[in-house]
Design a protein around this motif. Sequence first.
Motif, PDB file in Angstrom:
ATOM      1  N   VAL A  20       0.965  -1.362  -0.218  1.00  0.00           N
ATOM      2  CA  VAL A  20       0.173  -0.044  -0.145  1.00  0.00           C
ATOM      3  C   VAL A  20       0.879   1.004   0.035  1.00  0.00           C
ATOM      4  CG1 VAL A  20      -1.694   1.401   1.478  1.00  0.00           C
ATOM      5  CG2 VAL A  20      -2.046  -1.153   0.959  1.00  0.00           C
ATOM      6  N   VAL A  21       0.502   2.357  -1.035  1.00  0.00           N
ATOM      7  CA  VAL A  21       1.270   3.293  -0.904  1.00  0.00           C
ATOM      8  C   VAL A  21       0.523   4.544  -0.461  1.00  0.00           C
ATOM      9  CG1 VAL A  21       2.641   4.989  -2.328  1.00  0.00           C
ATOM     10  CG2 VAL A  21       2.811   2.417  -2.817  1.00  0.00           C
ATOM     11  N   LEU A  22       1.093   5.323   0.331  1.00  0.00           N
ATOM     12  CA  LEU A  22       0.245   6.485   1.100  1.00  0.00           C
ATOM     13  C   LEU A  22       0.963   7.738   0.094  1.00  0.00           C
ATOM     14  CD1 LEU A  22      -1.603   8.342   2.613  1.00  0.00           C
ATOM     15  CD2 LEU A  22       0.177   8.233   4.337  1.00  0.00           C
ATOM     16  N   THR A  23       0.301   8.263  -1.046  1.00  0.00           N
ATOM     17  CA  THR A  23       1.073   9.160  -1.790  1.00  0.00           C
ATOM     18  C   THR A  23       1.194  10.606  -1.131  1.00  0.00           C
ATOM     19  OG1 THR A  23      -1.102   9.734  -3.064  1.00  0.00           O
ATOM     20  CG2 THR A  23       0.523   8.029  -3.956  1.00  0.00           C
ATOM     21  N   ARG A  24       0.384  10.868  -0.272  1.00  0.00           N
ATOM     22  CA  ARG A  24       0.383  12.019   0.567  1.00  0.00           C
ATOM     23  C   ARG A  24      -0.388  11.995   1.966  1.00  0.00           C
ATOM     24  NH1 ARG A  24      -3.045  16.704  -1.192  1.00  0.00           N
ATOM     25  NH2 ARG A  24      -2.582  18.194   0.109  1.00  0.00           N
ATOM     26  N   ALA A  25       0.376  12.577   2.909  1.00  0.00           N
ATOM     27  CA  ALA A  25      -0.158  12.536   4.105  1.00  0.00           C
ATOM     28  C   ALA A  25      -1.348  13.423   4.461  1.00  0.00           C
ATOM     29  CB  ALA A  25       0.868  12.466   5.138  1.00  0.00           C
ATOM     30  N   SER A  26      -2.311  13.263   3.779  1.00  0.00           N
ATOM     31  CA  SER A  26      -3.583  14.190   3.999  1.00  0.00           C
ATOM     32  C   SER A  26      -4.615  13.251   4.444  1.00  0.00           C
ATOM     33  CB  SER A  26      -4.035  14.710   2.526  1.00  0.00           C
ATOM     34  OG  SER A  26      -4.524  13.782   1.793  1.00  0.00           O
ATOM     35  N   ASP A  27      -5.475  13.796   5.258  1.00  0.00           N
ATOM     36  CA  ASP A  27      -6.961  13.349   5.704  1.00  0.00           C
ATOM     37  C   ASP A  27      -7.638  12.601   4.545  1.00  0.00           C
ATOM     38  OD1 ASP A  27      -6.019  13.696   8.457  1.00  0.00           O
ATOM     39  OD2 ASP A  27      -7.428  15.434   8.498  1.00  0.00           O
ATOM     40  N   GLU A  28      -7.584  13.261   3.442  1.00  0.00           N
ATOM     41  CA  GLU A  28      -8.381  12.800   2.276  1.00  0.00           C
ATOM     42  C   GLU A  28      -7.851  11.327   2.014  1.00  0.00           C
ATOM     43  OE1 GLU A  28      -9.330  13.802  -2.326  1.00  0.00           O
ATOM     44  OE2 GLU A  28      -8.039  15.112  -1.202  1.00  0.00           O
ATOM     45  N   LYS A  29      -6.389  11.301   1.809  1.00  0.00           N
ATOM     46  CA  LYS A  29      -5.720  10.201   1.167  1.00  0.00           C
ATOM     47  C   LYS A  29      -5.582   9.098   2.323  1.00  0.00           C
ATOM     48  CE  LYS A  29      -4.127  12.269  -2.495  1.00  0.00           C
ATOM     49  NZ  LYS A  29      -4.559  12.032  -3.877  1.00  0.00           N
ATOM     50  N   LEU A  30      -5.501   9.537   3.609  1.00  0.00           N
ATOM     51  CA  LEU A  30      -5.537   8.549   4.700  1.00  0.00           C
ATOM     52  C   LEU A  30      -6.917   7.780   4.992  1.00  0.00           C
ATOM     53  CD1 LEU A  30      -3.396  10.295   7.361  1.00  0.00           C
ATOM     54  CD2 LEU A  30      -2.838   8.134   6.409  1.00  0.00           C
TER      55      LEU A  30
ATOM     56  N   ARG B   6       1.573  13.405  10.074  1.00  0.00           N
ATOM     57  CA  ARG B   6       0.315  14.064  10.240  1.00  0.00           C
ATOM     58  C   ARG B   6      -0.176  13.958  11.779  1.00  0.00           C
ATOM     59  NH1 ARG B   6      -2.873  17.858   7.268  1.00  0.00           N
ATOM     60  NH2 ARG B   6      -2.396  17.790   5.106  1.00  0.00           N
ATOM     61  N   SER B   7      -0.876  14.949  12.351  1.00  0.00           N
ATOM     62  CA  SER B   7      -1.673  14.697  13.542  1.00  0.00           C
ATOM     63  C   SER B   7      -3.185  14.637  13.271  1.00  0.00           C
ATOM     64  CB  SER B   7      -1.063  15.978  14.447  1.00  0.00           C
ATOM     65  OG  SER B   7      -1.680  17.097  13.763  1.00  0.00           O
ATOM     66  N   GLY B   8      -3.828  14.136  14.239  1.00  0.00           N
ATOM     67  CA  GLY B   8      -5.098  14.141  14.288  1.00  0.00           C
ATOM     68  C   GLY B   8      -5.639  12.638  14.426  1.00  0.00           C
ATOM     69  N   THR B   9      -6.885  12.237  14.358  1.00  0.00           N
ATOM     70  CA  THR B   9      -7.434  10.928  14.705  1.00  0.00           C
ATOM     71  C   THR B   9      -7.182  10.026  13.500  1.00  0.00           C
ATOM     72  OG1 THR B   9      -9.219  12.351  15.920  1.00  0.00           O
ATOM     73  CG2 THR B   9      -9.677   9.812  15.126  1.00  0.00           C
ATOM     74  N   THR B  10      -7.374  10.380  12.162  1.00  0.00           N
ATOM     75  CA  THR B  10      -7.165   9.550  11.050  1.00  0.00           C
ATOM     76  C   THR B  10      -5.643   9.077  11.036  1.00  0.00           C
ATOM     77  OG1 THR B  10      -8.981  10.810   9.980  1.00  0.00           O
ATOM     78  CG2 THR B  10      -7.497   9.102   8.767  1.00  0.00           C
ATOM     79  N   ALA B  11      -4.666   9.973  11.301  1.00  0.00           N
ATOM     80  CA  ALA B  11      -3.497   9.632  11.149  1.00  0.00           C
ATOM     81  C   ALA B  11      -3.077   8.984  12.346  1.00  0.00           C
ATOM     82  CB  ALA B  11      -2.512  10.940  11.184  1.00  0.00           C
ATOM     83  N   ALA B  12      -3.656   9.091  13.526  1.00  0.00           N
ATOM     84  CA  ALA B  12      -3.317   8.209  14.955  1.00  0.00           C
ATOM     85  C   ALA B  12      -3.698   6.656  14.470  1.00  0.00           C
ATOM     86  CB  ALA B  12      -3.895   8.742  15.972  1.00  0.00           C
ATOM     87  N   ARG B  13      -4.867   6.611  13.830  1.00  0.00           N
ATOM     88  CA  ARG B  13      -5.634   5.300  13.833  1.00  0.00           C
ATOM     89  C   ARG B  13      -4.728   4.536  12.715  1.00  0.00           C
ATOM     90  NH1 ARG B  13      -7.513   0.800  15.285  1.00  0.00           N
ATOM     91  NH2 ARG B  13      -8.915  -0.196  13.882  1.00  0.00           N
ATOM     92  N   TRP B  14      -4.099   5.348  11.498  1.00  0.00           N
ATOM     93  CA  TRP B  14      -3.118   4.763  10.670  1.00  0.00           C
ATOM     94  C   TRP B  14      -1.841   4.353  11.278  1.00  0.00           C
ATOM     95  CZ3 TRP B  14      -2.455   3.387   5.560  1.00  0.00           C
ATOM     96  CH2 TRP B  14      -0.862   3.513   5.085  1.00  0.00           C
TER      97      TRP B  14
END
Length: 199
Positions: free
Chosen positions: A17-27, A49-57
């Motif tokens: 899996v490739v995360l192309t950009r650490a944005s909430d939209e992509k995550l 990234r900080s935030g809930t989605t990044a933390a879950r990632w």
Amino acid sequence: SAIGRRLPFYQRDIALVVLTRASDEKLAGLVTLLERYTVAQVIEPSAARSGTTAARWRELKGANAIATQTATDGLQAQLGDGVTLEVIRAGGEDEGLTLRLTHGALSIWFGGDGDVSLLLQQIPEASLSPVSVFRLGRHGDAKSVSEPLLSALAPSIAIISVGADNRGGDPDAKTLESLQSIGARVYRTDLHGTVEIIS
């Protein structure tokens, strides 16, 4: 859900899996992927990234012991059966990753989210060899292509991932004209739905 429609119900393993950009939209979509499938490896930008989605990632990667590599210019991942993914440019937070996937005679260029006129100043000229498919970044806006880039890549197929009736009005009319001028066949997700390249 799109990948679930393509993979057989019994296939739960994903090699990379490739995360192309650490944005909430992509995550957001990729977090769901990590929750539902067994992922062997992740490649991601260095920008955190900080935030809930990044933390879950980060939590899912740790809990599932997923091998993670930070993208750097020139990084290559061998995916088996002669498939190679190369990071052409590991840009900053807003720029994201520019990638090339190669399988035999097929090659696909995945444009990042940076201004391509700047990209050409940042990557080796040797990286700009012809490709079969060009997946544009930036939803096909005015900064997603340039004449020098199209001349170097010379794709026969161009793919634009863009939502119907998007607020930005993408893809840009001049971008479409540029693609048509080189004879590329254009596929757009707003008009054609999910686009698959099978090799």
